[in-house]
Design an enzyme around this catalytic site. Structure first.
Site, PDB file in Angstrom:
ATOM      1  N   LEU A 242       0.882  -1.176   0.000  1.00  0.00           N
ATOM      2  CA  LEU A 242       0.000   0.000   0.000  1.00  0.00           C
ATOM      3  C   LEU A 242       0.921   1.227   0.000  1.00  0.00           C
ATOM      4  O   LEU A 242       1.328   1.713   1.045  1.00  0.00           O
ATOM      5  CB  LEU A 242      -0.888  -0.044   1.256  1.00  0.00           C
ATOM      6  CG  LEU A 242      -2.174   0.763   1.227  1.00  0.00           C
ATOM      7  CD1 LEU A 242      -3.051   0.425   0.025  1.00  0.00           C
ATOM      8  CD2 LEU A 242      -2.974   0.538   2.500  1.00  0.00           C
ATOM      9  N   HIS A 243       1.215   1.718  -1.203  1.00  0.00           N
ATOM     10  CA  HIS A 243       2.284   2.707  -1.350  1.00  0.00           C
ATOM     11  C   HIS A 243       1.952   4.093  -0.760  1.00  0.00           C
ATOM     12  O   HIS A 243       2.647   4.601   0.125  1.00  0.00           O
ATOM     13  CB  HIS A 243       2.606   2.912  -2.840  1.00  0.00           C
ATOM     14  CG  HIS A 243       2.874   1.656  -3.599  1.00  0.00           C
ATOM     15  ND1 HIS A 243       4.094   1.008  -3.557  1.00  0.00           N
ATOM     16  CD2 HIS A 243       2.100   0.920  -4.437  1.00  0.00           C
ATOM     17  CE1 HIS A 243       4.052  -0.062  -4.349  1.00  0.00           C
ATOM     18  NE2 HIS A 243       2.860  -0.124  -4.892  1.00  0.00           N
ATOM     19  N   ASP A 244       0.949   4.732  -1.354  1.00  0.00           N
ATOM     20  CA  ASP A 244       0.801   6.175  -1.148  1.00  0.00           C
ATOM     21  C   ASP A 244       0.465   6.627   0.286  1.00  0.00           C
ATOM     22  O   ASP A 244       0.902   7.710   0.689  1.00  0.00           O
ATOM     23  CB  ASP A 244      -0.231   6.736  -2.143  1.00  0.00           C
ATOM     24  CG  ASP A 244       0.277   6.674  -3.583  1.00  0.00           C
ATOM     25  OD1 ASP A 244       1.512   6.566  -3.775  1.00  0.00           O
ATOM     26  OD2 ASP A 244      -0.539   6.735  -4.510  1.00  0.00           O
TER      27      ASP A 244
END
Ligand code: BDR
Ligand code: CA
Length: 313
Positions: A242-244
């Protein structure tokens, strides 16, 4: 501490949605002055629409959403429907937004906000290609010294690349823009794949989201279920990264993250390694450090924060 004033620059994207929701759920720490959409995961007409869908999902239809650049500074747009689906927000069924899109161009909003607000009081949070940010810095060089900090998701060193063997998506899509940002002299904090690949949405974490049993958490769980199919196949990991939201979590609890202040340069010439973030992690050059490059995360603390905050909306 008063809430930090930020502009979110984004290309939603399910993980962008998680980052925006976390910010909107955290008014004690974060004051979202506006959201500027950029072309990236999907084209601009969809990213600006998705940004408004997410604000309405959060119950915050008063947030100002602007459309920015529709294509990278010098290259053709590359998108990522293969990860995020046709709409960019595939997964849950969410209503079309009724809140308006602002008429001002996103780049003009960034420039005007930085000129109007006290110098050093506005943080930029890019979650997509850096086209809007670099366009603003180029059109109005006077704003460079007015930016408090840029906290962005992009790049990789140990994890190398996710869109090519050498490059991470956000930097690859607009490497010339990234080059301008990294050379700007602005204080930069980077959330590369090295850290976001440790923020994995494991089955237990999706279950915790579902157990919160709110509209927002259920929608987020549906989004995760959608993009996990692609990512877990790709990485063979126990859950997708879950990058952002690492960006917005950093603004709330920086103690969850550790990194190194190092030199980072962007490859803009080589076809083979275009968009590579050449990060001097081992400090083997004499090039001046220009970015705090994050390498590690307390993933349990991060997901506790994310789920607790999203459940508030
Ligand atoms: C980045 O690319 C996009 O697909 C995601 O939204 C994230 O910003 C990860 O490489
Ligand atoms: Ca993104």
């Amino acid at each position: 501490m008063p809430a930090r004033d930020i502009i979110i620059d984004t290309d939603p994207g399910q993980d962008d949605a998680a980052a925006i929701l976390l910010a909107l759920a955290s008014p004690d720490e974060i004051n979202v002055l506006g959201i500027t959409a950029v072309a990236g995961n999907v084209p601009l007409p969809l990213t600006q629409k998705n940004a408004r869908i997410v604000c309405e999902l959060a119950g915050k239809p008063d947030v100002k959403v602007f459309a920015g650049c529709a294509s990278p500074m010098v290259r053709k747009l590359v998108t990522a429907e293969h990860v995020h689906g046709k709409t960019g927000l595939d997964g849950p069924t969410l209503p079309d937004p009724t809140m308006p899109l602002q008429s001002q161009h996103g780049v003009d909003f960034i420039i005007e906000t930085l000129r109007e607000r006290p110098s050093g009081s506005v943080t930029l949070c890019p979650l997509g290609p850096l086209t809007n940010i670099a366009s603003a810095l180029t059109a109005a060089p006077d704003i460079v010294e007015r930016v408090q900090e840029i906290v962005l998701m992009g790049g990789a060193y140990f994890e190398v690349g996710n869109i090519t063997p050498a490059a991470e998506f956000n930097i690859y899509v607009d490497p010339e823009a990234a080059d301008i940002v990294f050379k700007s002299g602005i204080k930069i904090t980077v959330m590369p794949l090295d850290v976001t690949h440790k923020a994995l949405v494991t089955p237990e974490r999706v279950n915790a989201l579902r157990a919160a049993n709110t509209n927002v958490c259920s929608a987020m769980a549906d989004m995760v279920d959608f993009f996990e199919r692609f990512d877990t196949d790709k990485y063979g990991s126990n859950g997708a990264p879950l990058h952002d939201p690492c960006v917005t979590a950093y603004l709330i609890k920086p103690e969850l993250f550790t990194g190194r202040f190092i030199n980072v340069e962007i490859e803009t010439a080589s076809e083979l390694t275009l968009g590579m973030t050449v990060a001097d992690w081992w400090r083997v050059t004499t090039r001046d450090p220009n970015a705090m490059f994050i390498g590690d995360i307390d993933a349990d603390g991060f997901f506790d924060l994310l789920i607790t905050r999203l459940a508030r909306l």
